[in-house]
Design a protein around this motif. Sequence first.
Motif, PDB file in Angstrom:
ATOM      1  N   ALA A  29     -77.670  -5.989 -19.760  1.00 36.91           N
ATOM      2  CA  ALA A  29     -79.111  -4.973 -19.855  1.00 36.91           C
ATOM      3  C   ALA A  29     -79.973  -5.225 -19.209  1.00 36.91           C
ATOM      4  N   TYR A  30     -81.246  -4.574 -18.392  1.00 30.47           N
ATOM      5  CA  TYR A  30     -82.026  -5.268 -18.057  1.00 30.47           C
ATOM      6  C   TYR A  30     -82.607  -4.948 -19.096  1.00 30.47           C
TER       7      TYR A  30
ATOM      8  N   ALA B 149    -101.775  -4.184 -21.833  1.00 36.03           N
ATOM      9  CA  ALA B 149    -100.980  -5.247 -21.035  1.00 36.03           C
ATOM     10  C   ALA B 149    -100.814  -4.701 -19.837  1.00 36.03           C
ATOM     11  N   ARG B 150     -99.593  -6.235 -19.394  1.00 37.04           N
ATOM     12  CA  ARG B 150    -100.000  -6.329 -18.128  1.00 37.04           C
ATOM     13  C   ARG B 150     -97.429  -5.974 -18.227  1.00 37.04           C
ATOM     14  N   TYR B 151     -97.541  -5.118 -17.214  1.00 33.81           N
ATOM     15  CA  TYR B 151     -96.285  -4.982 -17.400  1.00 33.81           C
ATOM     16  C   TYR B 151     -95.855  -5.467 -16.026  1.00 33.81           C
ATOM     17  N   LEU B 152     -93.745  -5.909 -16.507  1.00 32.73           N
ATOM     18  CA  LEU B 152     -93.252  -6.783 -15.582  1.00 32.73           C
ATOM     19  C   LEU B 152     -91.673  -6.493 -14.942  1.00 32.73           C
ATOM     20  N   PRO B 153     -91.859  -7.377 -14.258  1.00 31.00           N
ATOM     21  CA  PRO B 153     -90.298  -6.979 -13.976  1.00 31.00           C
ATOM     22  C   PRO B 153     -89.298  -6.631 -14.969  1.00 31.00           C
ATOM     23  N   VAL B 154     -88.207  -5.739 -14.786  1.00 31.85           N
ATOM     24  CA  VAL B 154     -87.302  -5.649 -15.653  1.00 31.85           C
ATOM     25  C   VAL B 154     -86.181  -6.952 -16.270  1.00 31.85           C
ATOM     26  N   ARG B 155     -85.298  -7.349 -16.550  1.00 27.93           N
ATOM     27  CA  ARG B 155     -85.022  -8.655 -16.363  1.00 27.93           C
ATOM     28  C   ARG B 155     -83.886  -8.686 -17.048  1.00 27.93           C
ATOM     29  N   ALA B 156     -82.254  -9.430 -16.980  1.00 28.19           N
ATOM     30  CA  ALA B 156     -81.417  -9.162 -17.930  1.00 28.19           C
ATOM     31  C   ALA B 156     -81.270 -10.532 -18.954  1.00 28.19           C
TER      32      ALA B 156
END
Length: 481
Positions: free
Chosen positions: A346-347, A152-159
């Motif tokens: 929520a992010y 997996a490639r982990y990405l920035p959290v986002r709303a």
Amino acid sequence: MARTTRTTRTLLPLAALATAVGLGACTGQEQPVAPTGEASTEAPAATSPEVTAEPTPDVPLGESYPVPDDLDRALPESVDTLEGPSGQSFDLTGVHRLGADRVVVSGVVTLEDGGSDTIDPHEWREEGYPEISLARGFEFAPFVLTVEGDEARYLPVRAADDACLCSVLRPGFQEGGAELPVMTVMSAPADAESVDLEMPGFGELTDVPVAPIPDAGGTSSAWGKTEALTVRSATRADGVVTARVTVGMPEDASGYGYGVYNFGQEQLCFAGLNAAGATSLAGKPTVEGEDCVRGMLPAAGEAVDLEVSMPDPGTDELVLLPWNGYPVTVEPTGEPQEGSGETLVAYDARTRTEGATVAQGQEVSVSLDTSVLFDFGESTLTSEATETLAVAVEALEQQEGRSLTIEGHTDTQGEEEFNQQLSVERAEAVGDALAGELGEGWTFSVEGYGEEQLLVEEQGGPEEVEEAQARNRRVEITVGD
């Protein structure tokens, strides 16, 4: 499968988060909440002199006074440095654990003294998000996080509105050759003790240790280019967190900062904290009404005390996550109680594997890249679609719900009527494939929206248009009860 039927599936469970708070200053607008080398094996924590960060009750809020002795600031030691293609550099200062499914990456961005034309927002944002260009600046979210042995490639959290929990680079901050503290909250697996960080165009930092967030200990933190920030108190009551801070400018400060932090020539609401917790929730600041505390960025040699309130995420611990600064833990007074209102956001933690992006927050969703699933303009699944669908199946099987909604979407290329039909047929093809893999006990609702619900506007230069079109071509899966 009928085209008007809808399918519901269960998504991955929400992982626990630690509490996070982001610090900055703004006019009351929503915050969107910078050559290759190997990182050292130890991540130094932010350092600053020991002080007693007691509240200053004799100092009126919003009024400047001589800078106190306890506002000395210090930049933490660099772990490693990456050089960008246009004179920019990024000094990593640490990767710290925020919760079971996320970390905060902090560092210092340095630009050459060349005016606003040295800012290229494409070098600091997540690939595929060309639309994040704001009057108040550009988001800093350039990382992809990976872990050895994990595909997996982990990405920035986002709303839900695509806002990241990250710093903002404001036009003007680079004047004078700025060194600006920055941070990005990244998705990360719970058991990761070290991670690799890729910055496209800059390089990769490998084997970076994941450390606990430093204890504030009553110390001052770097905030911006020259400013110092001390959190005097954090109080919880009736689902609201109220923080009092001191912002100070050292004697040798240039007085810069009005454009960088969106302070104007008149007093503006201080709205620099985001309070997040053991869920994905983050409370954005309350900036209107009687609770608004107004203030000016102080002059050189002066400080100002400010307050800001925000919904409480309801978790026991709090972490301060300065918008342009370094993460520290604090011990608030009062009982935690989840707040309410539109400013509680929520992010989602996000991963991407084989063309499938899984977002985990209060709900779980899976977005499938149709360029991996189908040939251009076609609705028959390709042989390469098998691995992408397997990622979706694995995510869905971990959910409690067994009702899925599957929605097809296209970009704006071609005729609108053709795109509408294509989106329906692609959603049906995915629904049929998932039904065969998931077996009995699932219900499905399938719909096609064509080009009616674009994620991003397809505008800008050729590269930006192509990235926007790629994001708009998708099949989205959400889970219900």
